[in-house]
Design a protein around this motif. Structure first.
Motif, PDB file in Angstrom:
ATOM      1  N   PHE A 101       0.999  -0.762  -0.072  1.00  0.00           N
ATOM      2  CA  PHE A 101       0.252   0.091  -0.416  1.00  0.00           C
ATOM      3  C   PHE A 101       1.065   1.556  -0.071  1.00  0.00           C
ATOM      4  O   PHE A 101       0.323   2.415  -0.783  1.00  0.00           O
ATOM      5  N   ILE A 102       1.866   1.396   0.962  1.00  0.00           N
ATOM      6  CA  ILE A 102       3.162   2.592   0.745  1.00  0.00           C
ATOM      7  C   ILE A 102       3.739   2.465  -0.829  1.00  0.00           C
ATOM      8  O   ILE A 102       3.288   3.620  -1.505  1.00  0.00           O
ATOM      9  N   LYS A 103       3.915   1.236  -1.704  1.00  0.00           N
ATOM     10  CA  LYS A 103       3.969   1.234  -3.374  1.00  0.00           C
ATOM     11  C   LYS A 103       2.936   1.979  -3.723  1.00  0.00           C
ATOM     12  O   LYS A 103       3.045   2.634  -4.532  1.00  0.00           O
TER      13      LYS A 103
ATOM     14  N   LYS B  15      -4.588   1.994   5.418  1.00  0.00           N
ATOM     15  CA  LYS B  15      -3.648   2.043   6.703  1.00  0.00           C
ATOM     16  C   LYS B  15      -4.714   3.066   7.870  1.00  0.00           C
ATOM     17  O   LYS B  15      -4.530   2.339   9.058  1.00  0.00           O
TER      18      LYS B  15
ATOM     19  N   ALA C 283      -5.472   2.199  -0.816  1.00  0.00           N
ATOM     20  CA  ALA C 283      -3.728   2.633   0.368  1.00  0.00           C
ATOM     21  C   ALA C 283      -4.004   3.508   1.640  1.00  0.00           C
ATOM     22  O   ALA C 283      -3.596   3.003   2.900  1.00  0.00           O
ATOM     23  N   ALA C 284      -4.706   4.548   1.165  1.00  0.00           N
ATOM     24  CA  ALA C 284      -4.942   5.272   2.424  1.00  0.00           C
ATOM     25  C   ALA C 284      -5.704   3.947   3.369  1.00  0.00           C
ATOM     26  O   ALA C 284      -6.352   4.245   4.400  1.00  0.00           O
TER      27      ALA C 284
ATOM     28  N   GLY D 126       0.537   3.881  -3.418  1.00  0.00           N
ATOM     29  CA  GLY D 126       0.109   5.429  -2.947  1.00  0.00           C
ATOM     30  C   GLY D 126       1.589   6.069  -3.486  1.00  0.00           C
ATOM     31  O   GLY D 126       2.139   7.473  -3.411  1.00  0.00           O
TER      32      GLY D 126
END
Lengths: 188, 188
Positions: free
Chosen positions: A103-105, A125, A121-122, A107
């Motif tokens: 999800f970091i990737k 988190k 992705a948000a 985003g």
DNA sequence: GCAAAAGTTTACCGATCAGTACACATTGAC
DNA sequence: GTCAATGTGTACTGATCGGTAAACTTTTGC
């Protein structure tokens, strides 16, 4: 409804996207690696973007199920669970195919804050923040929102650092930091 | 001095790569946005990859110069500097064009650990870890390597979280966490 | 002043990009 | 057994990818 091939597609596409990235993975590569024809892909998903969103939804489900389950297996009390989450992370970091947080990737590759992939992705988190905050509250922390966020910061930092640095042990140092923060957040 | 086109190219390319991503930025877009012809680009850099590495080197220089300088302006003692780094980060997060850490994104798009771009990202993080560890040592921490790494974890976590979550204040919570960790790391 | 270095425009290469068209095969429910 | 859904392979689109070639113009050092 026989969503057999569709699920198989999403499951395999998830692996390829996680391993190679989103922009770097073309639809032709997905045809080759998932064993699903391109025609069939575009019958289930109108665009590559929709397929990515579906893959991220599955990833969110898989990851949180594994994470929460592993934590439950390692600890009993909420306070113990907060710390055990870093043991679970440490196990993840040691896996062969570890490539950081999907999800970091996601985003990072889709930075527009209104983009469906960025939103997905948000949301992932946000759910994790909620989870940590609930644990912090159950553990009796004075300011559960703050402690929950701090635990999340340590987790995200550890995930990123585990990708880029060999010279330190992020899971261990993050756990010790969490222990100090937790002790400090409990009423005297 | 010499109005070197090469430096202008790298400076402008850096902006575009940071804003739009690496795979998502084609050489034709760079021609349009940097005002440098493609022929000239390929006279300075043999491949897109080399241009990205040059952009990352400039970014590393720019970022650390700004970061260290801002910290020096905000604090005097090593202990104060460790905490002030999160004030500097907070200022960065509030900037209009804030799009997270370019090196985290580079590492995310080029995941092969031997890839020159990945190595460049790793080196940036190593330098930051060294910086925090030195500050921790000068501040008198019992285990400066551990505290330095923990500060780094908080910083990376805050950067990532500032991109993906609106519901919390990563710079503030990270700073408070750092304060607790620092106090705990100092000898009685 | 003049040659070389540095930069430009334009056109092009083969490969790959996301996405489509169409004819054909497999499957399941009734 | 048949209909319709769901699958397949192949071939294709126009756009874009990273990178190159050649001829021309501008800038620079001496």
């Amino acid at each position: 409804m026989r969503p057999n091939k569709r699920d198989e597609l999403v499951r395999n596409a998830l692996q390829v996207f996680y391993r190679d990235g989103f922009h770097a993975t073309g639809m032709d590569k997905l045809v080759a690696e998932t064993g699903v024809s391109k025609t069939s892909m575009y019958k289930h998903f109108r665009t590559k973007e929709e397929l990515i969103v579906a893959a991220l939804r599955l990833r969110d489900e898989n990851f949180r199920n594994w994470f929460y389950g592993r934590i439950d297996a390692l600890a009993e009390t909420p306070a113990q669970k907060l710390l055990a989450s870093f043991d679970a992370l440490g196990e993840w970091f040691e896996e062969d195919g570890y490539r950081g947080c999907m999800f970091i990737k996601a985003g990072a590759e889709y930075q527009d804050k209104d983009h469906p992939i960025h939103l997905e992705a948000a949301e992932h988190k946000r759910l994790l923040l909620e989870y940590f905050t609930d644990l912090a509250r159950d553990a009796g922390a004075r300011e559960p929102e703050k402690l929950g966020c701090q635990i999340l910061l340590l987790k995200e930092g550890a995930i990123v650092t585990a990708v880029l640095l060999k010279s330190c042990d992020p899971a261990r140092d993050a756990k010790e930091a969490a222990r100090v923060l937790l002790a400090n957040a409990l009423p005297v």
